[in-house]
Design an enzyme around this catalytic site. Sequence first.
Site, mmCIF file in Angstrom:
data_model
loop_
_atom_site.group_PDB
_atom_site.id
_atom_site.type_symbol
_atom_site.label_atom_id
_atom_site.label_comp_id
_atom_site.label_asym_id
_atom_site.label_seq_id
_atom_site.Cartn_x
_atom_site.Cartn_y
_atom_site.Cartn_z
ATOM 1 N N HIS A 66 -0.888 0.863 -1.731
ATOM 2 C CA HIS A 66 -0.955 -0.594 -1.749
ATOM 3 C C HIS A 66 -2.346 -1.087 -2.115
ATOM 4 O O HIS A 66 -2.491 -2.174 -2.680
ATOM 5 C CB HIS A 66 -0.518 -1.154 -0.389
ATOM 6 C CG HIS A 66 0.957 -1.148 -0.183
ATOM 7 N ND1 HIS A 66 1.659 -2.239 0.286
ATOM 8 C CD2 HIS A 66 1.892 -0.177 -0.384
ATOM 9 C CE1 HIS A 66 2.954 -1.948 0.362
ATOM 10 N NE2 HIS A 66 3.112 -0.690 -0.037
ATOM 11 N N GLY A 72 -7.164 -2.325 -8.173
ATOM 12 C CA GLY A 72 -7.634 -0.948 -8.198
ATOM 13 C C GLY A 72 -7.964 -0.415 -6.815
ATOM 14 O O GLY A 72 -7.824 -1.109 -5.806
ATOM 15 N N SER A 76 -9.795 -3.354 -1.160
ATOM 16 C CA SER A 76 -9.612 -4.794 -0.974
ATOM 17 C C SER A 76 -8.502 -5.105 0.022
ATOM 18 O O SER A 76 -8.500 -6.171 0.651
ATOM 19 C CB SER A 76 -9.326 -5.477 -2.318
ATOM 20 O OG SER A 76 -8.251 -4.859 -2.990
ATOM 21 N N PRO A 163 4.495 -2.775 -7.082
ATOM 22 C CA PRO A 163 5.914 -2.522 -7.348
ATOM 23 C C PRO A 163 6.775 -2.843 -6.130
ATOM 24 O O PRO A 163 6.406 -2.534 -4.998
ATOM 25 C CB PRO A 163 5.939 -1.021 -7.680
ATOM 26 C CG PRO A 163 4.569 -0.748 -8.216
ATOM 27 C CD PRO A 163 3.658 -1.605 -7.393
ATOM 28 N N THR A 194 9.528 10.515 0.337
ATOM 29 C CA THR A 194 10.069 11.637 1.109
ATOM 30 C C THR A 194 9.597 11.595 2.553
ATOM 31 O O THR A 194 10.128 12.288 3.415
ATOM 32 C CB THR A 194 9.679 12.991 0.471
ATOM 33 O OG1 THR A 194 10.409 14.039 1.110
ATOM 34 C CG2 THR A 194 8.191 13.277 0.612
ATOM 35 N N ASP A 245 13.927 8.982 3.342
ATOM 36 C CA ASP A 245 14.533 10.226 2.874
ATOM 37 C C ASP A 245 15.587 10.618 3.911
ATOM 38 O O ASP A 245 15.255 10.885 5.061
ATOM 39 C CB ASP A 245 13.467 11.321 2.757
ATOM 40 C CG ASP A 245 14.014 12.645 2.239
ATOM 41 O OD1 ASP A 245 15.237 12.862 2.313
ATOM 42 O OD2 ASP A 245 13.206 13.464 1.767
ATOM 43 N N ASP A 253 8.271 16.929 1.204
ATOM 44 C CA ASP A 253 8.952 17.956 0.421
ATOM 45 C C ASP A 253 9.634 17.306 -0.774
ATOM 46 O O ASP A 253 9.488 16.107 -1.008
ATOM 47 C CB ASP A 253 9.962 18.720 1.286
ATOM 48 C CG ASP A 253 10.909 17.794 2.033
ATOM 49 O OD1 ASP A 253 11.368 16.788 1.428
ATOM 50 O OD2 ASP A 253 11.195 18.047 3.222
#
EC number: 1.11.1.7
Length: 326
Positions: A66, A72, A76, A163, A194, A245, A253
């Site tokens: 995040h 970048g 922040s 995203p 996972t 998962d 994994d």
Amino acid sequence: MIPRVLELLLLLILVVGCHGGGGLKMKYYEKLCDSISVENTVREIVWSKVAAKPALAAKLLRLHYHDCFVRGCDASILLDPTQNVTTEKAAGPNRSVTGYDVIDEIKTTLEASCPGIVSCADIVALAARDAVSYQFQKEMWPVFTGRKDGSVSVAVEVGVNLPSASANFTTLLTQFKAKGLDVDDLVTLSGAHTIGTSRCALVSRRLYNFTGVGDADPSLDPTYAQTLREICPIPVNASITLEMDPNSSLSFDSQYFEGLNQHKGLFVSDAALITNAQSAHIAEVLQNPKVFFARFARSMVRMGAIEVLTDGQGQVRKNCRVVNDQ
């Protein structure tokens, strides 16, 4: 078992492909902090915390993700809101992010022995690696250091850059490419799912109102969908958690990709990875754990170099939550 020749090839690809980028380098602090080993200190604190609370591994990895996707890898996300600025930390997708107290403890420890030298951004990157590595008792990827901390953090930038769990493949790839990452990175880094948990509120539409009232997402395995409905009944309780998962939320994994290829990805963004022929093929290949670990290492190095600030840029915060001189 993976053939030895292929294993060696994967290691070669990893070594050749791993470079710091953006002026980062290995052992950046070795001569700057001669009274303490920065990397050993971070590892010792993180490993002790994860040993006591295994779920912390996913939280520290998520914190790094995040951070890097917004302005970048500049820490922040660690800045607290002020009277005049609503920072990234307060944005909707980040309200469930935790692990800040661990970063604070590491920073305090390092400041005591090497004041004003070790950036919060590097601490976040090292802590993420060490949190995942505790399970294996060895470093799972190299962390190049030398990042500086940013002084700008704005909540509205999170929704644009980070995203989303509800994003389709086109949106995901566009966001990754904007950060200098490619489709291999997109699929491989999604493998971070996972480990860790989510909440029913994030998947309720997919379970009950995807195409209409009562309809589940048809791309979701029906048996898995029913299992999720039992965990998240109507009315949806936002406090109920579920594993990302279905095999295990604590074991790092390649089983995430096994579930993904069985249409058991928890989020719309997971399912989106197998709607594109190229990414679906990558997801199939990544079911091999050694392939996944090697590629994940490479992609984490690439992600860790997104838009970094290095010498002559940014600052080294004395307190990770506050910009210097405030």
